[in-house]
Design a protein around this motif. Structure first.
Motif, PDB file in Angstrom:
ATOM      1  N   THR A  66      23.939  -7.715  25.077  1.00 30.38           N
ATOM      2  CA  THR A  66      23.767  -9.162  25.236  1.00 30.38           C
ATOM      3  C   THR A  66      22.582  -9.468  26.159  1.00 30.38           C
ATOM      4  O   THR A  66      22.201  -8.639  26.984  1.00 30.38           O
ATOM      5  CB  THR A  66      25.025  -9.792  25.862  1.00 30.38           C
ATOM      6  N   ALA A  67      22.067 -10.698  26.024  1.00 22.78           N
ATOM      7  CA  ALA A  67      21.014 -11.158  26.934  1.00 22.78           C
ATOM      8  C   ALA A  67      21.614 -12.221  27.846  1.00 22.78           C
ATOM      9  O   ALA A  67      22.605 -12.859  27.494  1.00 22.78           O
ATOM     10  CB  ALA A  67      19.868 -11.758  26.129  1.00 22.78           C
ATOM     11  N   GLY A  68      21.037 -12.419  29.036  1.00 25.72           N
ATOM     12  CA  GLY A  68      21.463 -13.518  29.916  1.00 25.72           C
ATOM     13  C   GLY A  68      22.679 -13.175  30.759  1.00 25.72           C
ATOM     14  O   GLY A  68      23.195 -12.058  30.728  1.00 25.72           O
ATOM     15  N   THR A  69      23.127 -14.183  31.528  1.00 27.98           N
ATOM     16  CA  THR A  69      24.254 -14.009  32.443  1.00 27.98           C
ATOM     17  C   THR A  69      25.468 -14.720  31.851  1.00 27.98           C
ATOM     18  O   THR A  69      25.359 -15.857  31.397  1.00 27.98           O
ATOM     19  CB  THR A  69      23.957 -14.729  33.791  1.00 27.98           C
ATOM     20  N   VAL A  70      26.599 -14.029  31.869  1.00 29.68           N
ATOM     21  CA  VAL A  70      27.804 -14.645  31.307  1.00 29.68           C
ATOM     22  C   VAL A  70      28.322 -15.737  32.239  1.00 29.68           C
ATOM     23  O   VAL A  70      28.552 -15.505  33.431  1.00 29.68           O
ATOM     24  CB  VAL A  70      28.888 -13.576  31.061  1.00 29.68           C
ATOM     25  N   ALA A  71      28.487 -16.944  31.686  1.00 24.87           N
ATOM     26  CA  ALA A  71      28.963 -18.066  32.498  1.00 24.87           C
ATOM     27  C   ALA A  71      30.454 -18.325  32.267  1.00 24.87           C
ATOM     28  O   ALA A  71      31.101 -18.982  33.074  1.00 24.87           O
ATOM     29  CB  ALA A  71      28.155 -19.314  32.158  1.00 24.87           C
ATOM     30  N   GLY A  72      31.000 -17.811  31.181  1.00 25.38           N
ATOM     31  CA  GLY A  72      32.428 -18.036  30.915  1.00 25.38           C
ATOM     32  C   GLY A  72      32.833 -17.411  29.588  1.00 25.38           C
ATOM     33  O   GLY A  72      32.013 -17.223  28.704  1.00 25.38           O
ATOM     34  N   ILE A  73      34.127 -17.067  29.516  1.00 26.43           N
ATOM     35  CA  ILE A  73      34.673 -16.514  28.263  1.00 26.43           C
ATOM     36  C   ILE A  73      35.947 -17.290  27.967  1.00 26.43           C
ATOM     37  O   ILE A  73      36.824 -17.390  28.835  1.00 26.43           O
ATOM     38  CB  ILE A  73      35.070 -15.023  28.418  1.00 26.43           C
ATOM     39  N   GLU A  74      36.040 -17.858  26.766  1.00 23.28           N
ATOM     40  CA  GLU A  74      37.294 -18.560  26.447  1.00 23.28           C
ATOM     41  C   GLU A  74      37.774 -18.255  25.029  1.00 23.28           C
ATOM     42  O   GLU A  74      36.953 -18.005  24.136  1.00 23.28           O
ATOM     43  CB  GLU A  74      37.132 -20.066  26.644  1.00 23.28           C
ATOM     44  N   PRO A  75      39.099 -18.268  24.840  1.00 21.94           N
ATOM     45  CA  PRO A  75      39.637 -18.041  23.488  1.00 21.94           C
ATOM     46  C   PRO A  75      39.057 -19.070  22.522  1.00 21.94           C
ATOM     47  O   PRO A  75      38.819 -20.209  22.908  1.00 21.94           O
ATOM     48  CB  PRO A  75      41.143 -18.263  23.646  1.00 21.94           C
ATOM     49  N   HIS A 126      42.735 -11.920  14.187  1.00 18.31           N
ATOM     50  CA  HIS A 126      42.059 -11.270  15.326  1.00 18.31           C
ATOM     51  C   HIS A 126      42.204 -12.105  16.598  1.00 18.31           C
ATOM     52  O   HIS A 126      42.638 -13.255  16.563  1.00 18.31           O
ATOM     53  CB  HIS A 126      40.558 -11.120  15.045  1.00 18.31           C
ATOM     54  N   ASP A 127      41.741 -11.517  17.729  1.00 16.06           N
ATOM     55  CA  ASP A 127      41.587 -12.306  18.964  1.00 16.06           C
ATOM     56  C   ASP A 127      40.104 -12.596  19.115  1.00 16.06           C
ATOM     57  O   ASP A 127      39.283 -11.662  19.123  1.00 16.06           O
ATOM     58  CB  ASP A 127      42.075 -11.503  20.171  1.00 16.06           C
ATOM     59  N   THR A 128      39.767 -13.859  19.247  1.00 17.50           N
ATOM     60  CA  THR A 128      38.361 -14.271  19.239  1.00 17.50           C
ATOM     61  C   THR A 128      38.019 -15.010  20.522  1.00 17.50           C
ATOM     62  O   THR A 128      38.802 -15.849  20.987  1.00 17.50           O
ATOM     63  CB  THR A 128      38.099 -15.178  18.014  1.00 17.50           C
ATOM     64  N   TYR A 129      36.858 -14.694  21.091  1.00 17.71           N
ATOM     65  CA  TYR A 129      36.429 -15.322  22.349  1.00 17.71           C
ATOM     66  C   TYR A 129      35.002 -15.848  22.213  1.00 17.71           C
ATOM     67  O   TYR A 129      34.143 -15.187  21.611  1.00 17.71           O
ATOM     68  CB  TYR A 129      36.465 -14.306  23.500  1.00 17.71           C
ATOM     69  N   TRP A 130      34.777 -16.995  22.821  1.00 23.97           N
ATOM     70  CA  TRP A 130      33.430 -17.567  22.907  1.00 23.97           C
ATOM     71  C   TRP A 130      32.860 -17.141  24.262  1.00 23.97           C
ATOM     72  O   TRP A 130      33.423 -17.484  25.306  1.00 23.97           O
ATOM     73  CB  TRP A 130      33.547 -19.090  22.789  1.00 23.97           C
ATOM     74  N   VAL A 131      31.790 -16.394  24.216  1.00 25.06           N
ATOM     75  CA  VAL A 131      31.144 -15.925  25.447  1.00 25.06           C
ATOM     76  C   VAL A 131      29.951 -16.836  25.705  1.00 25.06           C
ATOM     77  O   VAL A 131      28.997 -16.857  24.919  1.00 25.06           O
ATOM     78  CB  VAL A 131      30.663 -14.458  25.294  1.00 25.06           C
ATOM     79  N   LYS A 132      30.032 -17.601  26.787  1.00 21.60           N
ATOM     80  CA  LYS A 132      28.953 -18.555  27.086  1.00 21.60           C
ATOM     81  C   LYS A 132      27.991 -17.947  28.089  1.00 21.60           C
ATOM     82  O   LYS A 132      28.423 -17.333  29.070  1.00 21.60           O
ATOM     83  CB  LYS A 132      29.548 -19.833  27.660  1.00 21.60           C
ATOM     84  N   LEU A 185      30.057 -14.434  20.144  1.00 20.83           N
ATOM     85  CA  LEU A 185      31.446 -14.478  19.705  1.00 20.83           C
ATOM     86  C   LEU A 185      31.978 -13.050  19.763  1.00 20.83           C
ATOM     87  O   LEU A 185      31.475 -12.177  19.047  1.00 20.83           O
ATOM     88  CB  LEU A 185      31.496 -15.006  18.275  1.00 20.83           C
ATOM     89  N   LEU A 186      32.929 -12.829  20.633  1.00 16.68           N
ATOM     90  CA  LEU A 186      33.492 -11.490  20.802  1.00 16.68           C
ATOM     91  C   LEU A 186      34.851 -11.438  20.102  1.00 16.68           C
ATOM     92  O   LEU A 186      35.651 -12.371  20.241  1.00 16.68           O
ATOM     93  CB  LEU A 186      33.659 -11.210  22.299  1.00 16.68           C
TER      94      LEU A 186
END
Ligand code: GN1
Ligand code: MG
Length: 375
Positions: free
Chosen positions: A21-30, A37-43, A53-54
């Motif tokens: 990934t590029a950049g700094t992770v600011a948050g992860i939410e379902p 599956h279990d899906t997360y939005w990585v901001k 999208l993880l």
């Protein structure tokens, strides 16, 4: 067993570090409303870095995850090549982009045996659980029709069958019979009406499979999970991207058409409890059909066009059957929100089947008329 719990924050952070990934992770939410599956939005913090999208892939449902990921790489590469070679392509149109791990692998397997994968997050897109306008329906039809059209020259035999016999009704009926024998907590007693509903229709619903087995319908590369919310639309409601490529494998086009219609024309959610709210919206049917045939009408055979009407009742029937099977078997497959959820879903799907059966002739006439205009 299903994985119903969200992964711990620490696990997510560890997994994230494996991907390029590029950049700094600011948050992860379902994220999203998938049942598997279990899906997360990585901001990410920077506007210059994309979001991601993880997903933790459900490997109880998809038993060979490496094979599944091979399919996704093959299909997305094919779509990308075709798009590059189509100058008149819709400028909004995009292909799903997988982000490899830092080891350049398509997925990461953690110490507990879980499989993780990452996609680029598509910004400013929307997916609709309920279709609101004819334009949305038309665009959804266009997207799924074009998906099939772009893949028409990909040899179906190159794809792994990620879930064997996925839309095969004979096999679904066998699993249903096994669940009836299993009869978790005596649930067959309470579902006698739904069981009878299945048994009354089983024979007629085998139509597409029989035509296929007789060689009258070709096996093509199909999506096999064409819920309307698997098309992302952009801010102008133009189709941007077909997602959820886990079940792309050989199939009959009527399966894709029927599954999309199931979720396009229904005025209520897939699991609507109040059956009176389930209604078939004919203008949305017509709009979806127009969009679909505009793209797919160029390669479909007469028999395939005829088969689309059968797909319209078959797919909600199969979904209802699968929900009922899961209920009778003790809710081991789909994520559920409450104990009777699978039964509620089955009832809603069977109600939709009834309504579509009543309109079957009319729907067939719309399909034929639209197909003539597209030729
Ligand atoms: C599942 O992944 P998701 O939630 O879109 C299921 C589909 C069903 C759908 C019903 C692999 O799809 O076949 O149509 O639920 N996917 C699998 O909502 O079983
Ligand atoms: Mg899916």
């Amino acid at each position: 067993m299903k994985d119903t719990c969200n992964a711990a924050a620490q696990t997510l952070t560890e997994v994230l570090a494996k991907f390029a990934t590029a950049g700094t992770v600011a948050g992860i939410e379902p994220f999203g409303s998938g049942h598997i599956h279990d899906t997360y939005w990585v901001k990410t913090a920077e506007s210059t870095s994309p979001d991601y999208l993880l997903q933790r892939v459900n490997h109880h449902v998809f038993k060979d995850v490496p094979a599944l990921m091979e399919n996704i790489l093959l299909v997305t590469a094919h779509l990308r090549n075709k798009l590059a070679a189509t100058p008149e392509a819709n400028p909004a149109e995009e292909v799903l982009t997988l982000l490899p791990t830092r080891q350049n692998q398509a997925f990461y397997q953690d110490g507990d045996g879980n499989f993780w994968r990452m996609f680029l997050f598509l910004q400013n897109t929307r997916s609709y659980d309920l279709v609101e306008t004819e334009q949305q329906a038309f665009e959804g039809g266009r997207a799924f029709g074009r998906f099939q059209a772009l893949l028409v020259d990909l040899e179906p035999g190159l794809l792994h069958e990620t879930i064997p016999h996925f839309h095969n009704l004979q096999s679904r009926l066998r699993l249903f019979d096994l669940a009836l024998v299993h009869n978790h907590e005596g649930r067959a007693q309470e579902t006698a009406a739904e069981i009878a509903f299945v048994q009354e229709r089983a024979e007629t619903m085998l139509g597409i499979l029989t035509l296929g087995q007789e060689g009258k319908l070709p096996l093509r590369v199909t999506h096999n999970d064409t819920k309307f919310n698997n098309v992302l639309l952009n801010a102008q409601d133009l189709a941007q991207c077909v997602i959820d490529l886990d079940t792309v494998m050989p199939g009959y086009v009527a399966y894709d058409f029927g599954d999309a219609i199931r979720t396009t024309v229904n005025a209520a959610p897939e699991d609507e409890e109040d059956l009176a709210k389930i209604q078939v919206n004919l203008p949305l049917f017509e709009a979806f059909t127009k969009g679909y045939l505009q793209e797919a009408g160029t390669f479909l055979t007469e028999k395939e066009i005829e088969s689309l009407t059968m797909g319209v009742t078959l797919l909600p029937f199969i979904m209802g059957l699968r929900f009922l099977t899961d209920y009778l078997g003790g809710d081991t497959y789909y994520k559920i929100k409450h104990p009777g959820h699978n039964l509620q879903r089955a009832r809603a799907q069977f109600r939709l089947v009834q309504l579509l059966e009543e309109k079957q002739e009319h729907l067939g006439a719309i399909i034929q008329k639209t197909a003539q205009n597209c030729r």
